[in-house]
Scaffold this motif. Structure first.
Motif, short mmCIF file in Angstrom:
data_model
loop_
_atom_site.label_atom_id
_atom_site.label_comp_id
_atom_site.label_asym_id
_atom_site.label_seq_id
_atom_site.Cartn_x
_atom_site.Cartn_y
_atom_site.Cartn_z
N GLU A 283 0.83 -1.21 0.00
CA GLU A 283 0.00 0.00 0.00
C GLU A 283 0.86 1.26 0.00
N HIS A 284 1.86 1.29 0.87
CA HIS A 284 2.73 2.46 0.96
C HIS A 284 3.53 2.63 -0.33
N ALA A 285 4.05 1.54 -0.88
CA ALA A 285 4.85 1.62 -2.09
C ALA A 285 4.02 2.12 -3.27
N THR A 286 2.74 1.73 -3.33
CA THR A 286 1.87 2.18 -4.42
C THR A 286 1.79 3.70 -4.45
N GLY A 287 1.51 4.29 -3.30
CA GLY A 287 1.41 5.75 -3.23
C GLY A 287 2.73 6.44 -3.54
N GLU A 288 3.83 5.88 -3.04
CA GLU A 288 5.13 6.50 -3.25
C GLU A 288 5.53 6.46 -4.73
N LEU A 289 5.33 5.32 -5.39
CA LEU A 289 5.76 5.19 -6.77
C LEU A 289 4.87 5.95 -7.73
N LEU A 290 3.59 6.13 -7.38
CA LEU A 290 2.71 6.91 -8.23
C LEU A 290 3.15 8.38 -8.32
N ARG A 291 3.95 8.82 -7.35
CA ARG A 291 4.45 10.20 -7.40
C ARG A 291 5.31 10.44 -8.63
N PHE A 292 5.89 9.38 -9.18
CA PHE A 292 6.79 9.53 -10.32
C PHE A 292 6.06 9.46 -11.66
N GLY A 293 4.75 9.19 -11.63
CA GLY A 293 3.97 9.17 -12.86
C GLY A 293 4.53 8.18 -13.87
N PRO A 294 4.66 8.61 -15.13
CA PRO A 294 5.12 7.70 -16.19
C PRO A 294 6.62 7.44 -16.16
N ASP A 295 7.34 8.00 -15.18
CA ASP A 295 8.79 7.84 -15.14
C ASP A 295 9.23 6.60 -14.37
N VAL A 296 8.27 5.78 -13.94
CA VAL A 296 8.61 4.54 -13.25
C VAL A 296 7.73 3.42 -13.75
N GLU A 297 8.29 2.22 -13.87
CA GLU A 297 7.52 1.02 -14.22
C GLU A 297 7.82 -0.06 -13.19
N VAL A 298 6.79 -0.57 -12.55
CA VAL A 298 6.96 -1.65 -11.57
C VAL A 298 7.02 -2.97 -12.32
N LEU A 299 8.04 -3.76 -12.04
CA LEU A 299 8.22 -5.08 -12.66
C LEU A 299 7.81 -6.21 -11.72
N ARG A 300 8.24 -6.13 -10.50
CA ARG A 300 7.91 -7.13 -9.48
C ARG A 300 7.80 -6.45 -8.13
N PRO A 301 7.01 -7.00 -7.18
CA PRO A 301 6.17 -8.20 -7.28
C PRO A 301 4.91 -7.92 -8.10
N PRO A 302 4.28 -8.95 -8.61
CA PRO A 302 3.09 -8.75 -9.45
C PRO A 302 1.95 -8.06 -8.71
N GLN A 303 1.85 -8.29 -7.37
CA GLN A 303 0.77 -7.64 -6.61
C GLN A 303 0.93 -6.11 -6.62
N LEU A 304 2.18 -5.65 -6.53
CA LEU A 304 2.43 -4.21 -6.55
C LEU A 304 2.19 -3.65 -7.95
N ARG A 305 2.63 -4.39 -8.96
CA ARG A 305 2.40 -3.95 -10.34
C ARG A 305 0.90 -3.81 -10.61
N ASP A 306 0.12 -4.77 -10.10
CA ASP A 306 -1.33 -4.74 -10.31
C ASP A 306 -1.96 -3.56 -9.57
N ARG A 307 -1.49 -3.27 -8.36
CA ARG A 307 -2.01 -2.13 -7.60
C ARG A 307 -1.76 -0.81 -8.34
N VAL A 308 -0.55 -0.63 -8.82
CA VAL A 308 -0.22 0.60 -9.54
C VAL A 308 -1.05 0.71 -10.81
N ARG A 309 -1.23 -0.40 -11.52
CA ARG A 309 -2.03 -0.39 -12.75
C ARG A 309 -3.48 0.02 -12.46
N ARG A 310 -4.07 -0.59 -11.41
CA ARG A 310 -5.46 -0.27 -11.07
C ARG A 310 -5.61 1.19 -10.64
N ALA A 311 -4.60 1.70 -9.89
CA ALA A 311 -4.66 3.10 -9.48
C ALA A 311 -4.58 4.03 -10.69
N ALA A 312 -3.73 3.68 -11.67
CA ALA A 312 -3.60 4.49 -12.88
C ALA A 312 -4.90 4.45 -13.70
#
Length: 321
Positions: A283-312
């Motif tokens: 949960e915390h990582a999702t919010g932190e990484l969304l701050r970077f917008g399109p300048d970051v891509e999550v590769l692993r773990p898949p649960q975090l990648r899915d969270r960021v995708r759904r938030a976007a």
């Protein structure tokens, strides 16, 4: 008190040369009229101080006169640890003592070294407070510091992290200033950390205690930091970072930024790198990484990648109605 002020006035004239009554008054925190009386007292005691009239005038000592009354008191010597942190010294109740100690040291230096020391003060400043935050209010810090120095137990009323308030009898071992926040390390048998700003009342006791043999404050603090980091960062995320994201990695804090830079791969032809970042939670990582917008891509773990995708996706729906 007046004797100490007279000595301070004498050392000021010895280290600074000619000074006006107004300048002396500001340095000593007294009125100009008090300065006049103190100068007269010094003169009556045989100190060769004289006044020059005019716009460029002021008080000064006879050329060649120097006093050797520059010995530091115990409190002054103790205060020198905070020579680069006047705000911290003031919080500890050592502000005036530190000023007197610095003045005595300056008076004891040869002229050349005194000039160099002045240049250091003009060019270098230590500010222990983190950006964009205010220092804690610590009304009981001076009382706690005295107990630390004298090895006296204290009774405190302390607000815990869950906002409950408890009464504790503590054996204070040391104080640590971290990013503008004061922490008390207390407990001879099992040392623990207390945030000084959460102390609502403090009463020193007549009881002394014995410091645990072999206790070293710096070593305890280093172990504590390592343990906190291990508890805080419970997972990792593999990500791709653009050149812009790499520059902004400091926004995630020094621990994450250092790990991200150290583990980064060689940049591809677009400047993107792969790296692994420590994270607190999904949960915390999702919010932190969304701050970077399109300048970051999550590769692993898949649960975090899915969270960021759904938030976007949710953001896209919201802005496209």
């Amino acid at each position: 008190m007046r004797a100490s002020r007279l000595l301070s006035l004498l050392l000021l004239l010895q280290t600074r040369g000619r000074m006006t009554a107004g300048e002396i008054a500001r340095e000593l925190g007294v009125s100009v009229r008090t300065v006049y009386r103190d100068v007269e007292s010094l003169s009556s005691a045989g100190v060769p101080v004289y006044a020059e009239r005019g716009s460029a005038g002021g008080y000064q000592l006879l050329e060649g006169y120097r006093t050797r009354l520059t010995g530091l008191t115990e409190d002054e010597a103790r205060s020198l640890l905070f020579a680069g942190m006047p705000a911290a010294a003031t919080e500890l109740g050592l502000g005036e003592v530190l000023a007197a100690a610095q003045l005595k040291l300056s008076a004891a230096l040869p002229a050349v070294l005194r000039i160099r020391a002045g240049r250091v003060r003009e060019r270098f400043l230590l500010d222990p407070l983190a950006w964009f935050r205010e220092a804690d209010s610590v009304p009981w810090l001076a009382a706690v510091a005295r107990a630390v120095w004298d090895e006296h137990r204290i009774e405190v009323r302390y607000q815990r992290w869950d906002r409950s308030v408890v009464d504790r009898t503590l054996e204070p071992l040391g104080l640590v200033l971290k990013s503008g926040v004061w922490y008390l390390i207390a407990g001879a048998a099992n040392p623990r950390m207390y945030r000084v700003s959460r102390i609502h009342a403090c009463r020193p006791l007549d009881e002394t205690f014995r410091r645990p043999e072999g206790f070293v404050l710096a070593e305890f603090w280093a172990r504590r930091e390592e343990a906190l980091q291990a508890r805080l960062f419970r997972g990792e995320a593999e990500v791709r970072l653009s050149p812009r994201a790499r520059r902004l990695l400091f926004l995630l804090g020094p621990v994450v930024a250092e790990a991200g830079a150290r583990r980064a791969s060689t940049p591809d032809r677009d400047g993107w790198v792969r790296t692994t970042l420590p994270i607190e939670s999904l949960e915390h990582a999702t919010g932190e990484l969304l701050r970077f917008g399109p300048d970051v891509e999550v590769l692993r773990p898949p649960q975090l990648r899915d969270r960021v995708r759904r938030a976007a996706e949710e953001l896209l729906r919201r802005y496209h109605g």
